[in-house]
Design a protein around this motif. Structure first.
Motif, PDB file in Angstrom:
ATOM      1  N   PHE A  20       0.920  -1.267   0.022  1.00  0.00           N
ATOM      2  CA  PHE A  20      -0.018  -0.006  -0.009  1.00  0.00           C
ATOM      3  C   PHE A  20       0.903   1.250   0.042  1.00  0.00           C
ATOM      4  O   PHE A  20       2.158   1.326   0.163  1.00  0.00           O
ATOM      5  N   ASN A  21       0.197   2.365  -0.457  1.00  0.00           N
ATOM      6  CA  ASN A  21       0.874   3.766  -0.374  1.00  0.00           C
ATOM      7  C   ASN A  21      -0.258   4.752  -0.177  1.00  0.00           C
ATOM      8  O   ASN A  21      -0.878   4.973  -1.292  1.00  0.00           O
ATOM      9  N   VAL A  22      -0.693   5.123   0.924  1.00  0.00           N
ATOM     10  CA  VAL A  22      -1.840   6.088   1.295  1.00  0.00           C
ATOM     11  C   VAL A  22      -1.144   7.234   1.886  1.00  0.00           C
ATOM     12  O   VAL A  22      -0.356   7.214   2.687  1.00  0.00           O
ATOM     13  N   THR A  23      -2.069   8.421   1.527  1.00  0.00           N
ATOM     14  CA  THR A  23      -1.614   9.491   2.176  1.00  0.00           C
ATOM     15  C   THR A  23      -2.783  10.397   2.501  1.00  0.00           C
ATOM     16  O   THR A  23      -4.130  10.320   2.181  1.00  0.00           O
ATOM     17  N   ILE A  24      -2.695  11.007   3.408  1.00  0.00           N
ATOM     18  CA  ILE A  24      -3.760  11.912   4.276  1.00  0.00           C
ATOM     19  C   ILE A  24      -3.056  13.214   4.853  1.00  0.00           C
ATOM     20  O   ILE A  24      -1.800  13.318   5.095  1.00  0.00           O
ATOM     21  N   SER A  25      -3.877  14.147   4.861  1.00  0.00           N
ATOM     22  CA  SER A  25      -3.562  15.444   5.640  1.00  0.00           C
ATOM     23  C   SER A  25      -4.418  15.782   6.679  1.00  0.00           C
ATOM     24  O   SER A  25      -5.344  15.205   7.036  1.00  0.00           O
ATOM     25  N   VAL A  26      -3.621  15.831   7.832  1.00  0.00           N
ATOM     26  CA  VAL A  26      -4.338  16.166   8.908  1.00  0.00           C
ATOM     27  C   VAL A  26      -3.895  17.394   9.940  1.00  0.00           C
ATOM     28  O   VAL A  26      -2.807  17.938   9.440  1.00  0.00           O
ATOM     29  N   SER A  27      -4.945  17.553  10.525  1.00  0.00           N
ATOM     30  CA  SER A  27      -4.502  19.202  11.275  1.00  0.00           C
ATOM     31  C   SER A  27      -4.522  18.916  12.650  1.00  0.00           C
ATOM     32  O   SER A  27      -5.076  18.339  13.507  1.00  0.00           O
ATOM     33  N   VAL A  28      -3.259  19.507  13.157  1.00  0.00           N
ATOM     34  CA  VAL A  28      -3.089  19.184  14.731  1.00  0.00           C
ATOM     35  C   VAL A  28      -2.712  20.630  15.142  1.00  0.00           C
ATOM     36  O   VAL A  28      -2.429  21.471  14.445  1.00  0.00           O
ATOM     37  N   LYS A  29      -2.457  20.694  16.385  1.00  0.00           N
ATOM     38  CA  LYS A  29      -2.151  21.995  17.235  1.00  0.00           C
ATOM     39  C   LYS A  29      -0.798  22.286  16.773  1.00  0.00           C
ATOM     40  O   LYS A  29      -0.006  21.279  17.051  1.00  0.00           O
ATOM     41  N   LYS A  30      -0.415  23.437  16.756  1.00  0.00           N
ATOM     42  CA  LYS A  30       1.178  23.808  16.450  1.00  0.00           C
ATOM     43  C   LYS A  30       1.941  23.438  17.612  1.00  0.00           C
ATOM     44  O   LYS A  30       1.498  23.508  18.892  1.00  0.00           O
ATOM     45  N   GLY A  31       3.064  22.509  17.576  1.00  0.00           N
ATOM     46  CA  GLY A  31       3.907  22.271  18.699  1.00  0.00           C
ATOM     47  C   GLY A  31       3.555  20.926  19.068  1.00  0.00           C
ATOM     48  O   GLY A  31       4.102  20.331  20.009  1.00  0.00           O
ATOM     49  N   SER A  32       2.433  20.229  18.400  1.00  0.00           N
ATOM     50  CA  SER A  32       2.290  18.849  18.770  1.00  0.00           C
ATOM     51  C   SER A  32       3.326  17.825  18.285  1.00  0.00           C
ATOM     52  O   SER A  32       4.005  18.141  17.028  1.00  0.00           O
ATOM     53  N   VAL A  33       3.469  16.737  19.003  1.00  0.00           N
ATOM     54  CA  VAL A  33       4.433  15.770  18.512  1.00  0.00           C
ATOM     55  C   VAL A  33       4.142  14.911  17.505  1.00  0.00           C
ATOM     56  O   VAL A  33       2.779  14.939  17.344  1.00  0.00           O
ATOM     57  N   LEU A  34       4.868  14.321  16.679  1.00  0.00           N
ATOM     58  CA  LEU A  34       4.483  13.449  15.680  1.00  0.00           C
ATOM     59  C   LEU A  34       3.449  12.548  16.174  1.00  0.00           C
ATOM     60  O   LEU A  34       2.576  11.808  15.147  1.00  0.00           O
ATOM     61  N   LEU A  35       3.499  11.727  17.150  1.00  0.00           N
ATOM     62  CA  LEU A  35       2.621  10.969  17.631  1.00  0.00           C
ATOM     63  C   LEU A  35       1.114  11.331  17.557  1.00  0.00           C
ATOM     64  O   LEU A  35       0.259  10.507  17.295  1.00  0.00           O
ATOM     65  N   VAL A  36       0.942  12.796  17.761  1.00  0.00           N
ATOM     66  CA  VAL A  36      -0.224  13.255  17.493  1.00  0.00           C
ATOM     67  C   VAL A  36      -0.910  13.124  16.234  1.00  0.00           C
ATOM     68  O   VAL A  36      -2.230  12.896  16.325  1.00  0.00           O
ATOM     69  N   VAL A  37       0.014  13.333  15.410  1.00  0.00           N
ATOM     70  CA  VAL A  37      -0.327  13.115  13.773  1.00  0.00           C
ATOM     71  C   VAL A  37      -0.748  11.993  13.671  1.00  0.00           C
ATOM     72  O   VAL A  37      -1.922  11.519  13.139  1.00  0.00           O
ATOM     73  N   LEU A  38      -0.199  10.830  14.388  1.00  0.00           N
ATOM     74  CA  LEU A  38      -0.588   9.525  14.061  1.00  0.00           C
ATOM     75  C   LEU A  38      -1.835   9.142  14.519  1.00  0.00           C
ATOM     76  O   LEU A  38      -2.755   8.361  13.850  1.00  0.00           O
ATOM     77  N   GLU A  39      -2.121   9.625  15.688  1.00  0.00           N
ATOM     78  CA  GLU A  39      -3.290   9.326  16.241  1.00  0.00           C
ATOM     79  C   GLU A  39      -4.718   9.960  15.476  1.00  0.00           C
ATOM     80  O   GLU A  39      -5.737   9.381  15.319  1.00  0.00           O
ATOM     81  N   GLU A  40      -4.297  11.379  15.210  1.00  0.00           N
ATOM     82  CA  GLU A  40      -5.398  12.066  14.503  1.00  0.00           C
ATOM     83  C   GLU A  40      -5.612  11.210  13.163  1.00  0.00           C
ATOM     84  O   GLU A  40      -6.923  10.922  12.621  1.00  0.00           O
TER      85      GLU A  40
END
Length: 417
Positions: free
Chosen positions: A329-349
């Motif tokens: 697979f090769n899947v892409t998504i754009s997510v919005s998180v609060k500025k200063g969030s760590v990468l883990l928050v991006v993965l969770e979103e």
């Protein structure tokens, strides 16, 4: 009376043997010492801003000799007051070792850990060797507390590792070596000689595994696993067939420090003891100053003016193009998180918005690691893992530490080492 004297002599011999073995045949040249001091300051400064106390950092501070005594006291008192109810065996072991190195009584944490290990069983004999990292820390902490009561638990653990068909990764192998060396050196007087032979047999197997990961430039595994491996190879009573040039490893690590590779507190905590000529076996021998008994002074920082945090957009791609793996697979998504969030928050979103981005993590020697994405997990036998990149550049920091910037493209790529 004679038996008591013999026991005392044995303990003195073990302490001398451990102390001698931890003096590796390499050292940091005096001209390079400011680089080591620099990363120690980075690690110690992280204590003030950390959201949770890190026992690995306190162990490293105590072994190296802390510069920031207030940070040392703050971390010690935070760990003493922390809730250990939900900790894994490895996390609990590190907490016990951190308190021991601070000359603090870990109390009932030791009996809790011993009960965990008495009930421990691997999920299967084919379990990834990396899953033995936490239990190895547990054996090490228990050995340092009471080797006599730990002996049957350690022997059962050793037999399980001998029966495992999986090769050891460097981190797990290094910690297992430290634990088994502790037991080997501190076998109680009157115990069956078979215990020593058992530990020696397993130590030989593990250090041979580790030695196959020594690279031409002296690094062992990768730059971040080298610190624990240096500890292990400097103390093991069983030497690998492949000769290890400790000074070459030390010089290469110093070059990596100059290139800025060690900015994460956990990675610094793993390398610092070796740079100071210490290992985890030195934890019970740390001398504490009277200052460490004093309640720390809380830093008096001005309260920040509340502001509404703006959001950033991060482009996140998960990709598996390895042949032989069923799900490509090769899947892409754009997510919005609060500025200063760590990468883990991006993965969770991303996971919240699309089930294909489901992921799992595990605790490793220097932080949280993503072990599985979209039901595809790394495998020690296949030498596969999830590598994170910013654009085309591999990330140095882990998902719990790296802070993405606006419109950054992060890729999780399933790859081989």
């Amino acid at each position: 009376m004679a038996r008591a004297a013999l026991q005392l002599l044995t303990l003195l011999w073990a302490a001398t043997r451990t102390s001698t073995q931890t003096r590796s045949s390499c050292s940091v040249p005096s001209a390079e010492q400011p680089w080591v001091d620099g990363i120690q300051v980075i690690m110690e400064n992280s204590v003030i801003n950390s959201t949770s106390p890190n026992p690995s950092v306190l162990i490293a501070m105590n072994l190296a000799g802390a510069y920031n005594v207030e940070a040392q006291k703050l971390l010690t008192f935070d760990l003493m007051a922390s809730d250990t109810a939900d900790l894994t065996a490895g996390q609990l072991a590190l907490t016990i070792m951190a308190l021991t190195s601070s000359c603090r009584d870990p109390g009932d944490k030791v009996s809790t850990l011993r009960t965990q290990m008495e009930n421990w069983t691997p999920s299967s004999l084919g379990s990834y060797a990396s899953t033995f990292y936490g239990p190895s820390l547990a054996i090490l902490a228990l050995c340092q507390n009471n080797p006599e009561t730990t002996l049957p638990v350690a022997a059962r653990f050793a037999k399980t590792l001998l029966a495992s068909s999986s090769p050891f990764d460097v981190d797990a192998g290094a910690v297992a070596t430290l634990a088994l060396t502790c037991m080997y050196n501190r076998i109680p007087v009157g115990s069956e000689e078979g215990y020593r032979a058992l530990f020696a047999q397993l130590l030989k197997k593990i250090v041979e595994d580790i030695s196959t990961r020594i690279r031409d430039n002296g690094l062992i595994g990768d730059v971040y696993s080298t610190g624990l491996a240096m500890q292990a190879l400097s103390v093991t009573p069983e030497r690998p067939n492949k000769q290890w040039d400790c000074q070459q490893t030390m010089d290469t690590v110093l070059d990596e420090i100059k290139e800025g590779k060690f900015q994460n507190s956990m990675s610094i905590a793993q390398i610092l003891p070796s740079l100071k000529g210490k290992t985890y076996l030195d934890v019970p021998q740390v001398s504490c100053s009277p200052d460490q008994e004093v309640q720390p002074t809380q830093p008096n920082f001005p309260s920040p003016v509340p502001t509404s945090a703006s959001n950033i957009t991060v482009v996140y791609t998960i990709s598996n193009q390895l042949r032989g793996v069923e799900l490509l697979f090769n899947v892409t998504i754009s997510v919005s998180v609060k500025k200063g969030s760590v990468l883990l928050v991006v993965l969770e979103e991303a996971q919240r918005r699309n089930p294909k981005f489901k992921f799992e993590t595990r605790m490793t020697s220097w932080g949280l690691e993503v072990s599985s994405i979209n039901n595809i997990a790394g495998n020690v036998n296949d030498k596969t893992y999830w590598q994170f990149l910013s654009g085309k550049t591999p990330l140095i920091e882990g998902v719990a530490d790296y802070i993405p910037f606006n419109h950054e493209h992060i890729t999780a790529n399933f790859t081989q080492y």
